[in-house]
Design a protein around this motif. Structure first.
Motif, PDB file in Angstrom:
ATOM      1  N   PHE A  10       0.834  -1.197   0.000  1.00 58.66           N
ATOM      2  CA  PHE A  10       0.000   0.000   0.000  1.00 58.66           C
ATOM      3  C   PHE A  10       0.870   1.249   0.000  1.00 58.66           C
ATOM      4  N   PHE A  11       1.877   1.270   0.855  1.00 56.55           N
ATOM      5  CA  PHE A  11       2.744   2.445   0.941  1.00 56.55           C
ATOM      6  C   PHE A  11       3.643   2.562  -0.284  1.00 56.55           C
ATOM      7  N   VAL A  12       4.048   1.444  -0.870  1.00 49.88           N
ATOM      8  CA  VAL A  12       4.858   1.491  -2.094  1.00 49.88           C
ATOM      9  C   VAL A  12       4.047   2.077  -3.233  1.00 49.88           C
ATOM     10  N   PHE A  13       2.819   1.602  -3.417  1.00 53.07           N
ATOM     11  CA  PHE A  13       1.967   2.137  -4.478  1.00 53.07           C
ATOM     12  C   PHE A  13       1.587   3.593  -4.207  1.00 53.07           C
ATOM     13  N   LEU A  14       1.437   3.946  -2.938  1.00 56.73           N
ATOM     14  CA  LEU A  14       1.144   5.332  -2.584  1.00 56.73           C
ATOM     15  C   LEU A  14       2.322   6.233  -2.936  1.00 56.73           C
ATOM     16  N   ALA A  15       3.542   5.766  -2.698  1.00 58.69           N
ATOM     17  CA  ALA A  15       4.727   6.556  -3.025  1.00 58.69           C
ATOM     18  C   ALA A  15       4.911   6.680  -4.535  1.00 58.69           C
ATOM     19  N   LEU A  16       4.523   5.642  -5.287  1.00 54.23           N
ATOM     20  CA  LEU A  16       4.691   5.674  -6.735  1.00 54.23           C
ATOM     21  C   LEU A  16       3.570   6.418  -7.446  1.00 54.23           C
ATOM     22  N   GLU A  17       2.535   6.804  -6.733  1.00 59.13           N
ATOM     23  CA  GLU A  17       1.363   7.413  -7.358  1.00 59.13           C
ATOM     24  C   GLU A  17       1.665   8.729  -8.051  1.00 59.13           C
ATOM     25  N   GLY A  18       2.488   9.560  -7.502  1.00 59.02           N
ATOM     26  CA  GLY A  18       2.789  10.856  -8.095  1.00 59.02           C
ATOM     27  C   GLY A  18       3.890  10.818  -9.128  1.00 59.02           C
ATOM     28  N   ARG A  28       2.608  -5.698 -10.156  1.00 57.86           N
ATOM     29  CA  ARG A  28       1.193  -5.351 -10.003  1.00 57.86           C
ATOM     30  C   ARG A  28       0.409  -6.545  -9.452  1.00 57.86           C
ATOM     31  N   TRP A  29       0.715  -7.731  -9.966  1.00 57.35           N
ATOM     32  CA  TRP A  29       0.056  -8.948  -9.495  1.00 57.35           C
ATOM     33  C   TRP A  29       0.333  -9.179  -8.015  1.00 57.35           C
ATOM     34  N   LEU A  30       1.575  -8.970  -7.592  1.00 58.31           N
ATOM     35  CA  LEU A  30       1.942  -9.137  -6.190  1.00 58.31           C
ATOM     36  C   LEU A  30       1.218  -8.117  -5.305  1.00 58.31           C
ATOM     37  N   GLY A  31       1.109  -6.898  -5.790  1.00 52.40           N
ATOM     38  CA  GLY A  31       0.392  -5.872  -5.028  1.00 52.40           C
ATOM     39  C   GLY A  31      -1.081  -6.213  -4.861  1.00 52.40           C
ATOM     40  N   ARG A  32      -1.690  -6.711  -5.929  1.00 57.50           N
ATOM     41  CA  ARG A  32      -3.108  -7.104  -5.829  1.00 57.50           C
ATOM     42  C   ARG A  32      -3.283  -8.296  -4.905  1.00 57.50           C
ATOM     43  N   LEU A  36      -5.547  -8.451  -1.526  1.00 57.57           N
ATOM     44  CA  LEU A  36      -6.527  -9.511  -1.261  1.00 57.57           C
ATOM     45  C   LEU A  36      -6.259 -10.157   0.091  1.00 57.57           C
ATOM     46  N   ALA A  37      -4.996 -10.386   0.402  1.00 56.35           N
ATOM     47  CA  ALA A  37      -4.653 -10.969   1.705  1.00 56.35           C
ATOM     48  C   ALA A  37      -5.057 -10.031   2.835  1.00 56.35           C
ATOM     49  N   ARG A  38      -4.942  -8.738   2.602  1.00 54.05           N
ATOM     50  CA  ARG A  38      -5.350  -7.768   3.615  1.00 54.05           C
ATOM     51  C   ARG A  38      -6.856  -7.826   3.835  1.00 54.05           C
ATOM     52  N   ALA A  39      -7.615  -8.012   2.751  1.00 53.38           N
ATOM     53  CA  ALA A  39      -9.063  -8.124   2.888  1.00 53.38           C
ATOM     54  C   ALA A  39      -9.449  -9.437   3.559  1.00 53.38           C
ATOM     55  N   LEU A  40      -8.724 -10.500   3.265  1.00 53.14           N
ATOM     56  CA  LEU A  40      -9.037 -11.797   3.861  1.00 53.14           C
ATOM     57  C   LEU A  40      -8.641 -11.875   5.330  1.00 53.14           C
ATOM     58  N   ARG A  41      -7.844 -10.933   5.786  1.00 53.63           N
ATOM     59  CA  ARG A  41      -7.432 -10.893   7.190  1.00 53.63           C
ATOM     60  C   ARG A  41      -8.625 -10.692   8.124  1.00 53.63           C
ATOM     61  N   VAL A  42      -9.714 -10.154   7.587  1.00 59.66           N
ATOM     62  CA  VAL A  42     -10.918  -9.941   8.384  1.00 59.66           C
ATOM     63  C   VAL A  42     -11.451 -11.273   8.907  1.00 59.66           C
ATOM     64  N   PHE A  43     -11.302 -12.333   8.112  1.00 68.66           N
ATOM     65  CA  PHE A  43     -11.814 -13.627   8.537  1.00 68.66           C
ATOM     66  C   PHE A  43     -11.116 -14.140   9.785  1.00 68.66           C
TER      67      PHE A  43
END
Length: 128
Positions: A10-18, A28-32, A36-43
């Motif tokens: 998240f922070f890497v993509f945030l830094a690369l945004e500008g 890109r695949w690794l970031g996605r 997904l792993a971050r979303a699955l952490r809710v379980f």
């Protein structure tokens, strides 16, 4: 450690945004995958709560019945799609069985996407 690994992209993509650098391919695949792993952490939190335990037990007890429900739904889908394909006039929107199946899915789930509609009329226009 896992939380750190999941939040770093998240922070890497945030830094690369500008910048003009755009992640491509495997990066890109690794970031996605990390998102997904971050979303699955809710379980993990659901697993530790009383409601999560109750949900797990309920789904385990209802699994055979859910399988039967899915089988009946698929049988109804195939039956009604074939029936509508057979009953519809030749110049209708349903030119193939897969298109009739899409209509059956939209009808059985009550989503109601009106892209494909039935042109079959049970009575003539004068009787309406």
């Amino acid at each position: 450690m896992l939380d750190l690994l999941i939040t770093v992209p998240f922070f890497v993509f945030l830094a690369l945004e500008g910048t003009s650098v755009r992640p491509t391919g495997a990066v890109r695949w690794l970031g996605r995958l990390c998102r997904l792993a971050r979303a699955l952490r809710v379980f993990r939190f659901v697993r530790d709560t009383a409601a999560g335990v109750t949900l797990k037990r309920t789904l385990a007890a209802a699994a055979p019945f859910l399988g039967v429900l899915c089988a009946v739904w698929v049988a109804a889908l195939v039956f009604f799609a074939c029936l509508v394909f057979w009953v519809e006039p030749v110049n209708s929107y349903m030119d193939s069985i897969p298109e009739a199946m899409w209509w059956a899915v939209a009808t059985l789930t009550t989503v109601g996407y009106a892209v494909i509609v039935s042109k079959f009329h049970s009575c003539s226009e004068e009787e309406r």
